[in-house]
Design a protein around this motif. Structure first.
Motif, short mmCIF file in Angstrom:
data_model
loop_
_atom_site.label_atom_id
_atom_site.label_comp_id
_atom_site.label_asym_id
_atom_site.label_seq_id
_atom_site.Cartn_x
_atom_site.Cartn_y
_atom_site.Cartn_z
N ALA A 192 0.83 -1.21 0.00
CA ALA A 192 0.00 0.00 0.00
C ALA A 192 0.86 1.26 0.00
CB ALA A 192 -0.93 -0.01 1.21
N LEU A 193 1.94 1.25 0.74
CA LEU A 193 2.85 2.41 0.74
C LEU A 193 3.47 2.61 -0.64
CD1 LEU A 193 4.65 2.06 4.17
CD2 LEU A 193 3.19 3.96 3.43
N ALA A 194 3.82 1.52 -1.29
CA ALA A 194 4.44 1.63 -2.62
C ALA A 194 3.45 2.11 -3.67
CB ALA A 194 5.03 0.28 -3.02
N THR A 195 2.24 1.60 -3.61
CA THR A 195 1.26 1.99 -4.64
C THR A 195 0.63 3.35 -4.40
OG1 THR A 195 -0.51 0.80 -3.50
CG2 THR A 195 0.71 -0.41 -5.20
N GLN A 196 0.68 3.83 -3.19
CA GLN A 196 0.07 5.12 -2.85
C GLN A 196 1.12 6.19 -2.56
OE1 GLN A 196 -3.26 5.41 -3.25
NE2 GLN A 196 -3.00 3.30 -3.93
N ALA A 197 2.30 6.02 -3.11
CA ALA A 197 3.40 6.96 -2.86
C ALA A 197 3.07 8.37 -3.35
CB ALA A 197 4.68 6.46 -3.50
N GLY A 198 2.28 8.48 -4.40
CA GLY A 198 1.92 9.81 -4.90
C GLY A 198 1.16 10.63 -3.87
N TRP A 199 0.20 10.00 -3.20
CA TRP A 199 -0.54 10.69 -2.14
C TRP A 199 0.38 11.04 -0.98
CZ3 TRP A 199 -4.79 12.60 -3.74
CH2 TRP A 199 -5.60 11.92 -4.65
N LEU A 200 1.28 10.13 -0.66
CA LEU A 200 2.23 10.35 0.43
C LEU A 200 3.13 11.54 0.13
CD1 LEU A 200 3.52 9.42 3.09
CD2 LEU A 200 4.88 7.82 1.75
N TYR A 201 3.68 11.57 -1.08
CA TYR A 201 4.54 12.70 -1.47
C TYR A 201 3.74 13.99 -1.57
CZ TYR A 201 8.00 9.17 -2.74
OH TYR A 201 8.89 8.13 -2.73
N GLY A 202 2.52 13.91 -2.07
CA GLY A 202 1.68 15.11 -2.18
C GLY A 202 1.36 15.71 -0.83
#
Length: 130
Positions: A92-102
């Motif tokens: 989940a962290l790998a696939t949702q990295a865009g939200w995390l970085y945003g």
């Protein structure tokens, strides 16, 4: 709008608790949609960065990714035991990295603007004193 001032630890606890609660609500209402979770993460990052004390501005961009990961715990696929839960969290962290970085970028921009405003106020105050 309320004007709370959170310490660095308080900001981390606030962000982590809100993200965990939102993840539980997301699981109940939307069937663990990671996109909904990511969208809800962005305003929480903004609030955390806005509500942290001036002296703890540097902590906001650090605690929001930790809160993102903590909040993913209820949403991560659990394919069997601790190892399955951990693998689901990493996926989940790998696939949702865009939200995390945003979200980290949102917190970073808000704290940077607040810090620049604080520095300019101090400089103006020193000029008035001199």
């Amino acid at each position: 709008m309320p004007n709370p001032r959170l310490t660095g630890l308080g900001g981390g606890l606030f962000c982590g608790a809100v993200m965990f609660a939102l993840a539980c609500v997301d699981q109940l209402l939307f069937g663990a949609s990671l996109t909904v979770y990511g969208v809800l993460f962005l305003p929480v990052c903004g609030l955390t960065a806005w509500w942290v004390r001036r002296g703890d501005l540097l902590t906001a961009p650090v605690v929001v990714p930790l809160a993102f990961a903590f909040g993913l715990l209820p949403l991560a696929d659990s394919g069997g035991g601790f190892g399955g839960r951990l693998m689901g969290l990493v996926t989940a962290l790998a696939t949702q990295a865009g939200w995390l970085y945003g979200g980290t970028l949102v917190a970073g921009v808000i704290t940077t603007v607040r810090k620049i405003r604080q520095m300019s106020r101090r400089a103006a105050q020193r000029r008035r004193m001199a």
